[in-house]
Design an enzyme around this catalytic site. Structure first.
Site, PDB file in Angstrom:
ATOM      1  N   ARG A  50       0.849  -1.195   0.000  1.00 45.77           N
ATOM      2  CA  ARG A  50       0.000   0.000   0.000  1.00 45.77           C
ATOM      3  C   ARG A  50       0.886   1.247   0.000  1.00 45.77           C
ATOM      4  NH1 ARG A  50      -1.821   0.827   4.336  1.00 45.77           N
ATOM      5  NH2 ARG A  50      -1.316  -1.010   5.570  1.00 45.77           N
ATOM      6  N   TYR A  94      -1.292  -3.457  -6.959  1.00 45.01           N
ATOM      7  CA  TYR A  94      -1.124  -4.156  -5.687  1.00 45.01           C
ATOM      8  C   TYR A  94      -2.470  -4.237  -4.946  1.00 45.01           C
ATOM      9  CZ  TYR A  94      -0.313  -5.174  -0.882  1.00 45.01           C
ATOM     10  OH  TYR A  94      -0.419  -5.751   0.359  1.00 45.01           O
ATOM     11  N   LYS A 107      -9.624  -2.296   1.554  1.00 44.11           N
ATOM     12  CA  LYS A 107      -9.277  -1.144   2.390  1.00 44.11           C
ATOM     13  C   LYS A 107     -10.063   0.105   1.980  1.00 44.11           C
ATOM     14  CE  LYS A 107      -6.121  -3.530   4.467  1.00 44.11           C
ATOM     15  NZ  LYS A 107      -6.361  -4.007   5.832  1.00 44.11           N
ATOM     16  N   HIS A 132     -10.576  -2.239  11.505  1.00 44.14           N
ATOM     17  CA  HIS A 132      -9.480  -3.103  11.022  1.00 44.14           C
ATOM     18  C   HIS A 132      -9.291  -4.223  12.052  1.00 44.14           C
ATOM     19  CE1 HIS A 132      -5.029  -3.089   9.420  1.00 44.14           C
ATOM     20  NE2 HIS A 132      -5.767  -4.006   8.829  1.00 44.14           N
ATOM     21  N   SER A 143      -1.305  -3.664  10.348  1.00 48.79           N
ATOM     22  CA  SER A 143      -1.040  -4.594   9.250  1.00 48.79           C
ATOM     23  C   SER A 143       0.194  -5.458   9.535  1.00 48.79           C
ATOM     24  CB  SER A 143      -0.785  -3.809   7.969  1.00 48.79           C
ATOM     25  OG  SER A 143      -1.841  -2.913   7.758  1.00 48.79           O
ATOM     26  N   CYS A 152       0.762  -7.822  11.698  1.00 47.06           N
ATOM     27  CA  CYS A 152       1.135  -8.054  13.104  1.00 47.06           C
ATOM     28  C   CYS A 152       0.455  -9.304  13.655  1.00 47.06           C
ATOM     29  CB  CYS A 152       0.766  -6.855  13.968  1.00 47.06           C
ATOM     30  SG  CYS A 152       1.882  -5.470  13.764  1.00 47.06           S
ATOM     31  N   ASP A 159      -9.371  -9.591   9.019  1.00 52.43           N
ATOM     32  CA  ASP A 159      -8.882  -8.239   8.699  1.00 52.43           C
ATOM     33  C   ASP A 159      -9.884  -7.115   8.972  1.00 52.43           C
ATOM     34  OD1 ASP A 159      -6.699  -6.669   7.733  1.00 52.43           O
ATOM     35  OD2 ASP A 159      -7.733  -6.403   5.835  1.00 52.43           O
ATOM     36  N   SER A 174       4.681 -10.503   0.356  1.00 50.12           N
ATOM     37  CA  SER A 174       3.997 -11.371  -0.619  1.00 50.12           C
ATOM     38  C   SER A 174       2.722 -11.920   0.039  1.00 50.12           C
ATOM     39  CB  SER A 174       4.918 -12.494  -1.081  1.00 50.12           C
ATOM     40  OG  SER A 174       5.477 -13.173   0.018  1.00 50.12           O
ATOM     41  N   ARG A 175       1.753 -12.239  -0.787  1.00 48.74           N
ATOM     42  CA  ARG A 175       0.407 -12.484  -0.249  1.00 48.74           C
ATOM     43  C   ARG A 175      -0.230 -13.731  -0.823  1.00 48.74           C
ATOM     44  NH1 ARG A 175      -1.896  -8.503   3.394  1.00 48.74           N
ATOM     45  NH2 ARG A 175      -0.300  -6.918   3.534  1.00 48.74           N
ATOM     46  N   GLY A 231      -0.058 -20.256  19.009  1.00 44.79           N
ATOM     47  CA  GLY A 231      -1.109 -21.005  19.717  1.00 44.79           C
ATOM     48  C   GLY A 231      -1.156 -20.666  21.208  1.00 44.79           C
ATOM     49  N   ASN A 290      -1.062 -17.964  22.577  1.00 46.13           N
ATOM     50  CA  ASN A 290      -1.869 -16.770  22.866  1.00 46.13           C
ATOM     51  C   ASN A 290      -3.232 -17.161  23.444  1.00 46.13           C
ATOM     52  OD1 ASN A 290       0.227 -15.250  21.936  1.00 46.13           O
ATOM     53  ND2 ASN A 290      -0.610 -14.943  19.885  1.00 46.13           N
TER      54      ASN A 290
HETATM   55  C1  OXD Z   1      -3.088  -4.514   5.300  1.00 49.12           C
HETATM   56  C2  OXD Z   1      -3.725  -5.706   4.707  1.00 49.12           C
HETATM   57  O1  OXD Z   1      -2.191  -3.926   4.674  1.00 49.12           O
HETATM   58  O2  OXD Z   1      -4.583  -6.294   5.379  1.00 49.12           O
HETATM   59  O3  OXD Z   1      -3.497  -4.132   6.407  1.00 49.12           O
HETATM   60  O4  OXD Z   1      -3.417  -6.073   3.562  1.00 49.12           O
HETATM   61 MN    MN Z   2      -5.146  -5.239   7.127  1.00 50.20          MN
END
Ligand code: OXD
Ligand code: MN
Length: 598
Positions: free
Chosen positions: A74, A202, A211, A231, A253, A255, A282, A380-381, A506, A508
């Protein structure tokens, strides 16, 4: 050209005509959501090289896409909120005058789709017909965008039918153009339900349902209509009694929202009968129910998750999810078996990899401190359908959503914030959210690892003034007779050698257990200046070898001096937000300062 008979809604057809006059596509195709059309588009993308079909036996329906190397995250400095009055966008957002912006971007859009197809994607955020659902149409010249939108949203004929003859839909326009970074723009006109995006491909910049709509435009609509677009992940905890509780959690994002949303409890918890199921990783839309509780849905229909770090150890459910019907972007290609790889997937890299830029990858050059040597891009996603998630809650498609018992805020902080604490009230919880800060990650262009204020993890996503946003949160609390309890967590605290103190993933679950017990009135707490913290034995450490009680005490330590410095930073941030900051939050800040010095 699109035949008029295909779309009877005059608002839609005349808008398409206007856009086509500017962008000049060679043809216009309506996306109907049918398997035949989707399959034909996949074929087309493979024939042009936009997608590579992966091993159909090992990973059926999966594809690899490589973006332009200048277009991998982003771009917050190219993202604008264009309200009539500058002050309505607030001091944290970039602002452009709507007319000037349209003039400038119309110049860039002119002829941008020449020789190309313009796809018309009708889509719904939320189950079609639900009281939460909102509709949009995205016009794009990218097949990659179409195929991703078909995963991430409920796209096609049903959404178009739900829009009917009305004009209550978000108008989204995306043109790839020539990916010129200096002319890359992601702009929002919240007062006109409109989004324009150009010169990027992207995901976060071009899958406009995500978003742009579900956070920036929706947060604006939410304030006007009395709800929240956040979010946040949504998860379900089934307790040993069989009772199900629902939690939302906001983290910046990259995390760990996807990991928490798909958490597998440690075996001692499984034996006791705890189960975690996922509703979203998300985004959450939240409304006040007639019972005075806060109800949530996930408006998306897929996961757009960060691949690196996802493994059998860290998130087996996500790994299972991405074995089918998934589009991978900018991961490495394992050419021996036509599958994919990324850093963290396995301890050792396979022998023959093509890196995310399409070049041969030499493992000898790999340096874990230098992302430019990685086989996969750090951002990468995977784009994967929720329906493939093995731990999806059966409430996922429930049009009424789920009632939320707890909201968790969290950030990536090496120091200061304890493993977990609970706020005293809704108002102090809003203060906790407003004061959130985190180290930056690869999800957005810019320096990584810098602490920045990221209130409610929404800094890049609030479609209006941040002070008004906090006021809206405070107002929401007044409408809730049975509000969720608000907590803050930090999985990332380190020791003096920089090692994480908490095992995370796990484990957590141990913190979630305390949170649920607090919601049920079943756990004690010690009161500190910042809120309520677990007593020493309240976080279960059974079966956690390599962990001693002194580590837990360190994780739960509150250092008054460090907090006083933090409050100065928070105050500076509030002042930056400016005159619309609600006085209630300044008063929370003052009271906390006083409690810390008393
Ligand atoms: C972000 C996403 O950037 O969820 O927060 O892709
Ligand atoms: Mn996000």
């Amino acid at each position: 050209m699109l035949k008029n008979t295909d779309i009877s809604n005059r608002f839609i057809s005349s808008w398409i005509e206007d856009i086509a006059k500017i962008t000049q596509p060679k043809e216009i195709v309506l996306i109907d959501g049918s398997n035949e059309q989707t399959e034909a588009l996949r074929e087309l993308a493979c024939s042009t090289g936009e997608l590579i079909r992966l091993n159909t036996e090992k990973m059926p329906g999966c594809y690899l896409h490589r973006s332009n190397p200048n277009d991998v995250a982003r771009v917050e400095d190219r993202t604008f909120i264009c309200t009539e009055k500058r002050e309505d966008a607030g001091s944290i957002n970039n602002w452009m005058d709507p007319d000037e912006c349209k003039k400038k971007l119309t110049g860039l859009y002119r002829g941008a789709m020449k020789g190309k197809t313009m796809y018309v994607i009708p889509y719904s955020m939320g189950s079609v017909g639900s009281q939460f659902a909102k509709y949009g149409i995205e016009l794009t010249d990218s097949v990659y965008v179409v195929l991703n939108m078909l995963i991430m949203t409920r796209a096609g004929k049903d959404a178009l039918d739900a829009i009917g003859d009305g004009d209550n839909f978000v108008r989204g326009l995306h043109a790839t153009a020539d990916l010129d970074e200096s002319n890359r723009y992601i702009v929002h006109f919240p007062e006109e339900n409109t989004i324009w995006s150009i010169n990027s491909a992207y995901g976060g910049n071009v899958l406009l349902g995500k978003k742009c709509f579900a956070l920036r435009i929706a947060s604006y609509l939410g304030r006007r209509e009395g709800w929240l677009a956040e979010h946040m992940l949504i998860l379900e905890i089934e307790c040993p009694s069989g009772e199900k509780k629902y939690i939302c959690a906001a983290f910046p994002s990259a995390c760990g929202k996807t990991n928490l949303a798909m958490l597998i409890p440690p075996s001692i918890y499984q034996k006791r009968g705890y189960k975690i199921r996922c509703l979203g990783d998300d985004i959450a839309w939240l409304r006040v129910g007639s019972d005075g509780r806060l109800w949530a849905i996930n408006p998306e229909n897929g996961f757009f998750g960060v691949a690196p770090g996802t493994s059998e150890k860290t998130n087996p459910n996500a790994l299972f999810t991405v074995q089918k019907s998934t589009i991978f972007t900018n991961v490495a290609h394992n050419i021996d078996n036509n599958t994919v790889w990324w850093e963290g997937l396995t301890d050792n890299a396979p022998s023959h990899l093509t890196d995310w830029k399409g070049n041969h990858w030499d493992p000898k050059q790999y340096n874990k401190k230098d992302p430019s040597t990685f086989a996969a891009h750090p951002n990468s996603r995977f784009t994967a359908p929720t329906s493939e998630c093995p731990c999806l809650s059966d409430k996922f498609n429930d049009p009424d959503g789920v009632p939320i018992s707890a909201i968790i805020f969290g950030g990536r902080r090496e120091h200061l914030t304890p493993l977990v604490y609970q706020s005293r009230s809704w108002q102090s919880g809003v203060f906790v959210g407003s004061a959130m800060a985190s180290e930056t990650t690869a999800a957005a262009v810019g320096k990584i690892g810098i602490v920045r204020r990221d209130p409610m993890a929404m800094r890049p996503f609030v479609g209006y003034d941040m002070g008004d946003y906090f006021t809206h949160w405070l107002d929401m609390g007044k409408k809730l007779s049975n509000p969720p309890k608000i907590f803050h967590v930090n999985w990332f605290r380190t020791d003096k050698d920089g090692r994480f103190l908490w095992p995370g993933f796990g484990e957590n679950m141990r913190v979630l257990e305390w949170i649920i017990k607090r919601c049920n009135g079943e756990a004690e707490a010690r009161e500190e200046a910042i809120g309520y913290l677990p007593l020493d034995n309240d976080i279960c450490t059974d079966d956690l070898d390599i962990f001693d009680k002194s580590t837990l005490s360190e994780l739960l330590r509150v250092d008054a001096n460090e907090w006083l410095c933090e409050l100065d930073e928070i105050e500076k941030f509030y002042n930056e937000i400016g005159k619309r900051m609600p006085v209630e939050l300044y008063s929370e800040l003052d009271c906390l300062r006083k409690r810390l010095t008393d």
